[in-house]
Design an enzyme around this catalytic site. Sequence first.
Site, short mmCIF file in Angstrom:
data_model
loop_
_atom_site.label_atom_id
_atom_site.label_comp_id
_atom_site.label_asym_id
_atom_site.label_seq_id
_atom_site.Cartn_x
_atom_site.Cartn_y
_atom_site.Cartn_z
N GLU A 1 0.85 -1.08 -0.14
CA GLU A 1 0.11 0.17 0.20
C GLU A 1 1.16 1.40 0.35
O GLU A 1 0.52 2.36 1.07
CB GLU A 1 -0.89 0.15 1.37
CG GLU A 1 -2.18 -1.09 1.31
CD GLU A 1 -2.49 -1.22 1.96
OE1 GLU A 1 -2.90 -0.58 3.00
OE2 GLU A 1 -3.59 -2.35 2.89
N ASN B 1 2.10 -5.27 -3.69
CA ASN B 1 0.51 -4.88 -2.53
C ASN B 1 0.00 -4.31 -2.86
O ASN B 1 0.24 -3.18 -1.71
CB ASN B 1 0.62 -6.13 -1.62
CG ASN B 1 -0.69 -7.06 -1.34
OD1 ASN B 1 -1.68 -7.53 -2.19
ND2 ASN B 1 -1.31 -6.79 -0.12
N GLU C 1 -6.61 -10.21 -1.29
CA GLU C 1 -7.46 -9.99 -0.36
C GLU C 1 -8.81 -10.37 -0.20
O GLU C 1 -9.70 -9.09 0.35
CB GLU C 1 -6.96 -8.93 0.55
CG GLU C 1 -5.53 -8.71 1.07
CD GLU C 1 -5.05 -7.58 1.95
OE1 GLU C 1 -6.00 -7.10 2.03
OE2 GLU C 1 -3.19 -7.05 2.18
N ASP D 1 -12.51 -9.81 -0.75
CA ASP D 1 -13.64 -10.12 -0.11
C ASP D 1 -14.77 -9.05 -0.77
O ASP D 1 -14.56 -7.90 -1.16
CB ASP D 1 -13.51 -9.46 1.11
CG ASP D 1 -13.24 -8.58 2.22
OD1 ASP D 1 -12.51 -7.63 0.99
OD2 ASP D 1 -12.14 -8.21 3.30
N HIS E 1 -10.51 -5.73 -2.44
CA HIS E 1 -11.83 -5.77 -0.61
C HIS E 1 -13.09 -4.29 -1.90
O HIS E 1 -12.67 -2.94 -2.28
CB HIS E 1 -11.26 -4.93 -0.17
CG HIS E 1 -9.98 -5.13 0.60
ND1 HIS E 1 -10.45 -6.70 1.13
CD2 HIS E 1 -8.60 -5.38 0.40
CE1 HIS E 1 -9.15 -6.91 1.96
NE2 HIS E 1 -8.49 -5.77 2.00
O1 9MR Z 1 -7.58 -7.90 8.58
C1 9MR Z 1 -6.54 -7.02 9.07
C2 9MR Z 1 -7.14 -5.81 10.18
O2 9MR Z 1 -7.94 -7.46 11.73
C3 9MR Z 1 -6.46 -5.25 10.73
O3 9MR Z 1 -6.75 -4.82 11.99
C4 9MR Z 1 -6.16 -4.77 9.88
C5 9MR Z 1 -5.21 -3.64 10.47
O4 9MR Z 1 -4.55 -2.37 9.85
O5 9MR Z 1 -5.39 -5.14 9.30
C6 9MR Z 1 -6.60 -5.92 8.16
O6 9MR Z 1 -6.23 -6.42 7.06
C7 9MR Z 1 -5.64 -5.68 5.99
C8 9MR Z 1 -3.92 -6.26 5.17
O7 9MR Z 1 -2.77 -6.38 5.78
C9 9MR Z 1 -4.19 -5.31 4.70
N1 9MR Z 1 -4.71 -4.77 3.02
C10 9MR Z 1 -6.00 -4.18 4.18
C11 9MR Z 1 -6.29 -5.29 5.27
C12 9MR Z 1 -7.81 -4.74 5.82
O8 9MR Z 1 -7.88 -3.77 6.45
#
Ligand code: 9MR
Length: 471
Positions: free
Chosen positions: A166, A208, A274, A276, A245
């Site tokens: 990101e 990513n 990722e 969803d 997402h």
């Molecule tokens: O699913 C993850 C969540 O449990 C955490 O609180 C969050 C913190 O930033 O991160 C989420 O996973 C993220 C992933 O690491 C990177 N892309 C976005 C995902 C959803 O927020």
Amino acid sequence: MTERCHGDTRPRARTAIVLAAAALLAATGAAFLPSTASAGTTLGASAAEKGRYFGTAVAASRLSDNAYTTILNREFNMVTAENEMKMNATEPQQGRFSYGAAEQIVNHARSRGMSVRGHTLAWHSQQPGWMESMSGSALRQAMLNHVTQVATHFRGQVVAWDVVNEAFADGSSGGRRDSNLQRTGNDWIEAAFRAADAADPNAKLCYNDYNTDNWTHAKTQGVYNMVRDFKARGVPIDCVGFQSHFNNNSPYVSNYRTTLSSFAALGVDVQITELDIQGAPANTYRSVVEDCMAVPRCNGITVWGIRDSDSWLASQTPLLFNSNGSKKAAYDAVLAALNNGAAVPTTAPPTSAPPTSAPPTSTPPTSAPPTSAPPTTPPPGGGCTATLQDSTRWGDRFNSQVTVSGASNWSVVVAVTPPQKVSATWNGSPTWDSSGNVMTMRSNGSGNVFGFTTMANGNWTRPQVLSCTAS
Ligand code: 9MR
């Protein structure tokens, strides 16, 4: 800090192999396997039969939940730690590394024949407090040390790393996101990739990001231009992850396939990392999977959680399983799209890093799967018979299928030849001996035919069935 090594020869070696494979492709044409419908009964099995994987994000805290692990173990052959490999989890205090929860996930996956994607080595978010307050060359050094230490710790256990996550800005700029890491200099991303390459030369190294699905978006173009530049300059990048997402504000768009294929044309693998989708509409899930299956270098899909209740967006019910663990309509759509999709071409460039050892000693790796080789059958005596047959072969790996007769509860022992490694299995519950070369596969209620993928690592010897025992 660990001395930086830019691995001068490795990027060139990587490029040379890819170019050789590309030349071969040009010479032979991409020999696609016929897209005959197959009948895999789980997401992982169906993907693996097509030379791809189907994964999920896993939280270590849920591994004690039986309903959760039952679905995980049955359906998926790739695992991403949802939070446990992030910088704040693995280096909570500077120079003190903590791998317990990450290892729990890695061990759970690998002991069951699933592979692991590492997420993530460098990110502006979820940094430990000590790093958040750093800047300049001290931060750059700390980041590179983190990349080196974590990639080294998991060397050989992680098939692909999200090296940087990101790093691009939302909106219309198409440029980098402002962050403490970005302020250390625009070359921080390539520095992270070089450090990861030096630490784990055989892992696939990915960039990513999210909101990079729509081909016309400035952010998508910004990442595309970076990847093109990296490939041109020999920065060791192997893959691009599309988080995907999808929700009402950031919906699936039909040019998604163009995005995937355009990136793939740069010479990288593309993966959906990722996935969803708000409300989990079956049609949208189907389209996403069809788009991936239409792109030969789209070699895997990961959904961001198992049941809706496991999702970071639980109220959007965006996943393939209900909170009670039952399959949703989207699940059926995904499974059908996997089964109806094309297999990756057998002459595709290698999808894992080139072997660094001696050249192949047996059959050359680019031919079609042998059709005339006799199946191997173990000596009788265990109350059942297991027959191994060759299945699809790719540039770096091959599938085998074992048919058991004479028992419905069975265990079959199969040996691969080092440095071969089994990277995925389906329709059985595997365990390994300490060498990692002898796999005991037990029936798990999925029928009498199981399969597995072997990474050749330069050796194309056919795996051997050692025994079949009825229980
Ligand atoms: O699913 C993850 C969540 O449990 C955490 O609180 C969050 C913190 O930033 O991160 C989420 O996973 C993220 C992933 O690491 C990177 N892309 C976005 C995902 C959803 O927020």
